[in-house]
Scaffold this motif. Structure first.
Motif, PDB file in Angstrom:
ATOM      1  N   ILE A 140      51.074  41.773  37.809  1.00 22.52           N
ATOM      2  CA  ILE A 140      49.866  42.004  36.989  1.00 22.52           C
ATOM      3  C   ILE A 140      48.624  41.907  37.879  1.00 22.52           C
ATOM      4  CG2 ILE A 140      48.556  41.217  34.980  1.00 22.52           C
ATOM      5  CD1 ILE A 140      51.145  40.094  33.831  1.00 22.52           C
ATOM      6  N   ALA A 141      47.737  42.855  37.731  1.00 17.61           N
ATOM      7  CA  ALA A 141      46.548  42.943  38.615  1.00 17.61           C
ATOM      8  C   ALA A 141      45.590  41.778  38.361  1.00 17.61           C
ATOM      9  CB  ALA A 141      45.824  44.256  38.356  1.00 17.61           C
ATOM     10  N   PRO A 142      44.889  41.343  39.411  1.00 22.69           N
ATOM     11  CA  PRO A 142      43.887  40.290  39.236  1.00 22.69           C
ATOM     12  C   PRO A 142      42.854  40.715  38.193  1.00 22.69           C
ATOM     13  CG  PRO A 142      44.164  40.813  41.571  1.00 22.69           C
ATOM     14  CD  PRO A 142      44.968  41.819  40.802  1.00 22.69           C
ATOM     15  N   GLY A 143      42.503  39.795  37.305  1.00 21.59           N
ATOM     16  CA  GLY A 143      41.486  40.080  36.290  1.00 21.59           C
ATOM     17  C   GLY A 143      41.916  41.092  35.244  1.00 21.59           C
ATOM     18  N   ALA A 144      43.229  41.349  35.127  1.00 19.24           N
ATOM     19  CA  ALA A 144      43.684  42.348  34.145  1.00 19.24           C
ATOM     20  C   ALA A 144      43.404  41.899  32.709  1.00 19.24           C
ATOM     21  CB  ALA A 144      45.176  42.611  34.323  1.00 19.24           C
ATOM     22  N   TYR A 145      43.257  40.602  32.518  1.00 17.36           N
ATOM     23  CA  TYR A 145      42.962  40.057  31.175  1.00 17.36           C
ATOM     24  C   TYR A 145      41.726  39.175  31.260  1.00 17.36           C
ATOM     25  CZ  TYR A 145      47.581  41.748  30.015  1.00 17.36           C
ATOM     26  OH  TYR A 145      48.652  42.564  29.792  1.00 17.36           O
ATOM     27  N   ASP A 146      41.127  38.912  30.109  1.00 21.71           N
ATOM     28  CA  ASP A 146      40.016  37.951  30.081  1.00 21.71           C
ATOM     29  C   ASP A 146      40.559  36.537  29.876  1.00 21.71           C
ATOM     30  OD1 ASP A 146      37.854  39.889  30.261  1.00 21.71           O
ATOM     31  OD2 ASP A 146      38.532  40.542  28.282  1.00 21.71           O
ATOM     32  N   VAL A 147      41.455  36.414  28.916  1.00 21.68           N
ATOM     33  CA  VAL A 147      41.994  35.090  28.583  1.00 21.68           C
ATOM     34  C   VAL A 147      43.519  35.161  28.611  1.00 21.68           C
ATOM     35  CG1 VAL A 147      42.125  33.287  26.809  1.00 21.68           C
ATOM     36  CG2 VAL A 147      40.004  34.584  27.097  1.00 21.68           C
ATOM     37  N   VAL A 148      44.131  34.236  29.345  1.00 14.87           N
ATOM     38  CA  VAL A 148      45.595  34.132  29.348  1.00 14.87           C
ATOM     39  C   VAL A 148      45.936  32.797  28.707  1.00 14.87           C
ATOM     40  CG1 VAL A 148      47.667  34.006  30.783  1.00 14.87           C
ATOM     41  CG2 VAL A 148      45.801  35.559  31.412  1.00 14.87           C
TER      42      VAL A 148
ATOM     43  N   ILE B 245      49.861  28.021  36.213  1.00 13.76           N
ATOM     44  CA  ILE B 245      48.392  27.869  36.097  1.00 13.76           C
ATOM     45  C   ILE B 245      47.719  28.703  37.194  1.00 13.76           C
ATOM     46  CG2 ILE B 245      46.451  26.260  36.222  1.00 13.76           C
ATOM     47  CD1 ILE B 245      48.409  24.039  35.290  1.00 13.76           C
ATOM     48  N   GLY B 246      48.294  28.653  38.398  1.00 12.95           N
ATOM     49  CA  GLY B 246      47.731  29.410  39.514  1.00 12.95           C
ATOM     50  C   GLY B 246      47.793  30.905  39.281  1.00 12.95           C
ATOM     51  N   GLU B 247      48.964  31.393  38.892  1.00  7.23           N
ATOM     52  CA  GLU B 247      49.152  32.828  38.674  1.00  7.23           C
ATOM     53  C   GLU B 247      48.306  33.324  37.501  1.00  7.23           C
ATOM     54  OE1 GLU B 247      51.424  35.734  39.894  1.00  7.23           O
ATOM     55  OE2 GLU B 247      50.175  34.566  41.245  1.00  7.23           O
ATOM     56  N   ALA B 248      48.310  32.528  36.418  1.00  2.00           N
ATOM     57  CA  ALA B 248      47.549  32.942  35.236  1.00  2.00           C
ATOM     58  C   ALA B 248      46.064  32.990  35.577  1.00  2.00           C
ATOM     59  CB  ALA B 248      47.827  31.981  34.081  1.00  2.00           C
ATOM     60  N   SER B 249      45.608  32.065  36.438  1.00  2.00           N
ATOM     61  CA  SER B 249      44.183  32.058  36.823  1.00  2.00           C
ATOM     62  C   SER B 249      43.835  33.312  37.621  1.00  2.00           C
ATOM     63  CB  SER B 249      43.856  30.824  37.674  1.00  2.00           C
ATOM     64  OG  SER B 249      44.102  29.674  36.936  1.00  2.00           O
ATOM     65  N   ARG B 250      44.795  33.812  38.367  1.00  2.65           N
ATOM     66  CA  ARG B 250      44.548  35.018  39.158  1.00  2.65           C
ATOM     67  C   ARG B 250      44.339  36.229  38.249  1.00  2.65           C
ATOM     68  NH1 ARG B 250      47.487  39.133  40.734  1.00  2.65           N
ATOM     69  NH2 ARG B 250      49.375  38.318  39.769  1.00  2.65           N
ATOM     70  N   ILE B 251      45.076  36.277  37.130  1.00  4.40           N
ATOM     71  CA  ILE B 251      44.989  37.478  36.286  1.00  4.40           C
ATOM     72  C   ILE B 251      43.989  37.335  35.132  1.00  4.40           C
ATOM     73  CG2 ILE B 251      47.315  38.238  36.880  1.00  4.40           C
ATOM     74  CD1 ILE B 251      48.285  37.255  34.198  1.00  4.40           C
TER      75      ILE B 251
ATOM     76  N   SER C 197      47.670  22.487  41.497  1.00  4.94           N
ATOM     77  CA  SER C 197      47.919  23.915  41.304  1.00  4.94           C
ATOM     78  C   SER C 197      47.126  24.774  42.286  1.00  4.94           C
ATOM     79  CB  SER C 197      47.516  24.300  39.876  1.00  4.94           C
ATOM     80  OG  SER C 197      47.408  25.693  39.784  1.00  4.94           O
ATOM     81  N   PRO C 198      47.701  25.890  42.699  1.00  2.00           N
ATOM     82  CA  PRO C 198      46.938  26.829  43.531  1.00  2.00           C
ATOM     83  C   PRO C 198      45.695  27.347  42.824  1.00  2.00           C
ATOM     84  CG  PRO C 198      49.276  27.407  43.512  1.00  2.00           C
ATOM     85  CD  PRO C 198      49.093  26.325  42.498  1.00  2.00           C
ATOM     86  N   ALA C 199      45.608  27.216  41.505  1.00  6.59           N
ATOM     87  CA  ALA C 199      44.406  27.662  40.787  1.00  6.59           C
ATOM     88  C   ALA C 199      43.187  26.900  41.268  1.00  6.59           C
ATOM     89  CB  ALA C 199      44.570  27.439  39.289  1.00  6.59           C
ATOM     90  N   VAL C 200      43.381  25.638  41.602  1.00  8.35           N
ATOM     91  CA  VAL C 200      42.250  24.821  42.029  1.00  8.35           C
ATOM     92  C   VAL C 200      41.711  25.350  43.349  1.00  8.35           C
ATOM     93  CG1 VAL C 200      41.566  22.503  42.739  1.00  8.35           C
ATOM     94  CG2 VAL C 200      43.084  22.818  40.791  1.00  8.35           C
TER      95      VAL C 200
END
Ligand SMILES: C[S@@+](CC[C@H](N)C(=O)[O-])C[C@H]1O[C@@H](n2cnc3c(N)ncnc32)[C@H](O)[C@@H]1O
Length: 374
Positions: A242-250, A268-274, A331-334
């Motif tokens: 899934i592309a980065p920023g493909a969604y607003d809210v996951v 959390i990391g992956e969801a933050s990317r998209i 998490s990598p999201a941080v």
């Protein structure tokens, strides 16, 4: 660095609001007098400050232990982040072990006052690690359907969908375009459909799950109610395509207890990317009182062993808020610059919000015990 902050406790009781959303039950049902009685019991339960007795009592000890553990584990997790983001299996294994060890340490508290030790011992007895029928492909379809029906009944009775939508409201509001929402591990899409019913053209909702069978129930319900929600098969732990920023809210509700701690950190990391705006994870918090009460309701409502089992086991597998906060900090999201907030919401939910935006003006109250950012 992330920091602990002690926001004043606000008023979880105001979360008990009249229900306006209906669950997307996959079977049309006429309410029997037993159903009505059980619904009343659930309604009364929402007036409790919390089902979760041990969590708040152990919060301070868990937070202190978390700080001790993270002093050692956080630098190691940071060092592994590059490998995790590059999907290197050895790095992922080592990362998952680091995160798992921290959570295990929070579950093995043997510190402080004898009363605290006793509470921690009871929490250890509460903890279940078993698998659930709803994840078992060999489980009979009618049993898995009973689990989903039961979930819809409980969510409806507890007003969960409205509660979560209100919690996420500032992130769901339409801005330049309809808010693009991705619901991970949606099951039969009860929350996804409730969002579409409530926000209409202001949201575009994609509901995903690993089991096509649950998605089919959601699609059928969407058709019946005339709700435009896309249902797609998707493993929540493999969002790489899934592309980065493909969604607003996951978002992902009532499902992270199906994942190991390391996997939650990576999700959390992956969801933050998209997600361009925010990631929301909402789950129950581990509770023996809630497990006993809701399993009894599940058993009386469905007469299904699978639904009773999954209700009882899942409420004993869930993460405590401080565990979730520790996982999020690793998490990598941080590292990707997200601000992480966790909180507890009556009568027994925990949530995590990760967002590149720190402003959060939720009209809804929660007891936020931890908030951090890089
Ligand atoms: C307890 S249900 C939650 C359903 C719904 N989100 C809710 O709040 O009512 C858990 C769901 O997680 C799904 N699930 C488990 N592992 C998954 C994975 N790796 N990817 C996507 N869905 C998964 C299961 O199929 C099941 O539908």
């Amino acid at each position: 660095m992330m920091h602990a902050c002690s926001e004043p406790a606000r008023t979880p009781r105001t979360l008990v609001t009249p229900m306006t959303l209906r669950a997307a039950s996959s079977r049309p049902r006429k309410l029997s007098s037993l159903d009505s009685l059980l619904r009343r019991v659930l309604g009364l339960a929402t007036r409790l400050p919390s089902f979760v007795v041990l969590g708040p009592l152990l919060a301070r000890l868990r937070t202190e232990e978390s700080e001790r553990q993270l002093k050692v584990a956080l630098p190691r997790a940071v060092a592994l982040t590059g490998g995790v983001l590059a999907a290197d299996p050895a790095a992922i294994r080592a990362f998952d072990e680091e995160v798992g060890d921290v959570v295990e340490a929070l579950r093995s508290l043997d510190l402080g006052h004898p009363l605290a030790r006793l509470l921690a011992a009871v929490d250890r007895l509460t903890l279940a690690r078993g698998s659930e029928y709803c994840d078992d492909p060999s489980c009979a379809p009618e049993d898995r359907r009973a689990v989903m029906d039961c979930l819809a009944f409980l969510n409806d009775g507890l007003g969960s969908y409205e509660l979560w939508a209100n919690l996420m409201m500032p992130d769901l509001a339409r801005r330049q375009h309809p808010t693009r929402v991705l619901d991970l591990a949606t099951g039969h899409g009860g929350f996804a459909l409730a969002l579409k019913a409530r926000f209409g053209p202001d949201v575009e909702v994609t509901a995903t799950d690993i089991f096509e069978e649950y998605l089919a129930l959601g699609r059928a319900e969407a058709g019946r109610r005339g709700l435009d929600v896309r249902f797609e098969q998707q493993d929540a732990t493999a969002l790489g395509s899934i592309a980065p920023g493909a969604y607003d809210v996951v978002m992902c509700t009532q499902s992270i207890h199906h994942f190991s701690p390391g996997m939650v950190a990576r999700v959390i990391g992956e969801a933050s990317r998209i997600a361009g705006r925010a990631v929301w994870l909402v789950d129950g918090e581990r509770t023996i009182v809630g497990a006993a009460l809701l399993a009894l309701v599940a058993s009386l409502d469905t007469g299904s062993w699978a639904a009773t089992h999954d209700t009882f086991v899942s409420l004993r597998k869930m993460y405590a808020e401080e565990e979730l906060a520790a996982i999020a900090r690793m998490s990598p999201a941080v590292r990707a610059g997200s601000t992480i907030t966790t909180g507890r919401v009556a009568p027994g939910f925990t949530y995590l919000r990760a967002s590149p935006w720190s402003n959060r003006a939720s009209p809804y109250s929660a007891t936020e015990l931890f908030s951090g950012s890089v």
